[in-house]
Design a protein around this motif. Structure first.
Motif, PDB file in Angstrom:
ATOM      1  N   UNK A  17      -5.093   1.634  10.366  1.00  0.00           N
ATOM      2  CA  UNK A  17      -4.361   1.522   9.213  1.00  0.00           C
ATOM      3  C   UNK A  17      -4.032   0.075   8.646  1.00  0.00           C
ATOM      4  N   UNK A  18      -4.063  -0.134   7.256  1.00  0.00           N
ATOM      5  CA  UNK A  18      -4.067  -1.412   6.578  1.00  0.00           C
ATOM      6  C   UNK A  18      -2.431  -2.012   6.755  1.00  0.00           C
ATOM      7  N   UNK A  19      -2.169  -3.138   6.758  1.00  0.00           N
ATOM      8  CA  UNK A  19      -1.103  -3.846   6.987  1.00  0.00           C
ATOM      9  C   UNK A  19      -0.154  -3.379   6.105  1.00  0.00           C
ATOM     10  N   UNK A  20      -0.630  -3.215   4.778  1.00  0.00           N
ATOM     11  CA  UNK A  20       0.053  -2.729   3.685  1.00  0.00           C
ATOM     12  C   UNK A  20       1.017  -1.234   4.004  1.00  0.00           C
TER      13      UNK A  20
END
Lengths: 117, 144
Positions: free
Chosen positions: B54-57
């Motif tokens: 999962x991306x940080x955003x």
């Protein structure tokens, strides 16, 4: 998922300064928000992260965000100017960025001060 | 006044976001200043990167929606409608290098630091398997 080419396209690439246009047909607008499409602030941040990585030639992840100010709404179809101040020190990238209207740089949308790797 | 530790799984009743950007699937009211939330990462999560993480955003959106769920819960308790909300700023966000993947469950503890008018300041800590992967402060603006 990379958002370049789906959420936005780069219409002018000037290195540390790029102009992007947001795709009004991106599926995220079905949910954010139904009947009132607004670009999620976090996707504007992802766009900046990807453009920073593109600038220095590798994929980057945020390690820390000192501050991110979302000053005004970003909407589908907007054309925006992204200015990046990037330093790459042994793999740790420090980045300050501003996102404004493409034609009016006083139309501030987002300011970001972060460290990436 | 709400009774302590009230769990809600019908998240769309609390927040205005809808798929594909629904990033909370459980909300637990503790008191007016504290809540918890969780999200199990599905294979079609829009923040999954090509590397499978999962991306940080996505984590930041999860925190924002946890805040929105808390604000929405309190509004419903007061007999008011759920309204749109926006991230105003993010400060001191620190990410671990072990990001979640499909099947992992995010657990978030959120504290309301201040609330003035439609502006809510929160601090949050998100963990996976009791390992902290994000701490941050966030300011959110809600429509009246």
């Amino acid at each position: 998922m990379t958002q370049n080419g789906t959420l936005y396209e780069i219409v002018h690439d000037g290195g540390n300064e790029v102009v992007v246009r947001l795709n009004a047909n991106h599926p995220v607008y079905q949910g954010h928000f139904p009947g009132n499409p607004i670009t999620p602030g976090v996707l504007a941040m992802q766009m900046i992260r990807e453009c920073t990585g593109r600038n220095i030639g590798r994929n980057l992840r945020f390690r820390s965000i000192k501050s991110c100010r979302l000053a005004a709404m970003v909407r589908p179809g907007d054309t925006l100017r992204l200015k990046m101040d990037i330093s790459d020190d042994n793999g740790t990238v420090k980045m300050k960025a501003t996102l404004t209207g493409a034609e009016n740089e006083e139309d501030l949308r987002l300011q970001l001060d972060a460290e990436l790797q | 006044m709400s009774s302590p530790a009230c769990k809600v799984t019908d998240i769309p009743s609390l927040i205005p976001q809808r798929p594909p950007i629904l990033m909370v699937d459980g909300y637990l009211f503790e008191d007016e200043l504290h809540c918890k939330s969780e999200l199990t990462i599905a294979a079609d999560n829009m923040f999954l990167g090509e590397d499978g993480y999962v991306a940080e955003e996505g984590l930041l959106e999860h925190v924002a929606q946890t805040s929105a769920a808390h604000i929405g819960f309190l509004r419903k308790q007061a007999g008011e409608n759920v309204t749109l909300g926006y991230i105003g700023d993010i400060k001191k966000a620190v990410f671990d290098n072990r990001m979640p993947k499909v099947g992992d469950t995010l657990h978030t503890c959120l504290t309301v630091v201040s609330q003035v008018g439609g502006i809510t300041m929160v601090s949050a800590e998100t963990s996976v398997n009791e390992h902290v992967i994000l701490t941050c402060r966030m300011k959110l603006a809600s429509d009246n």
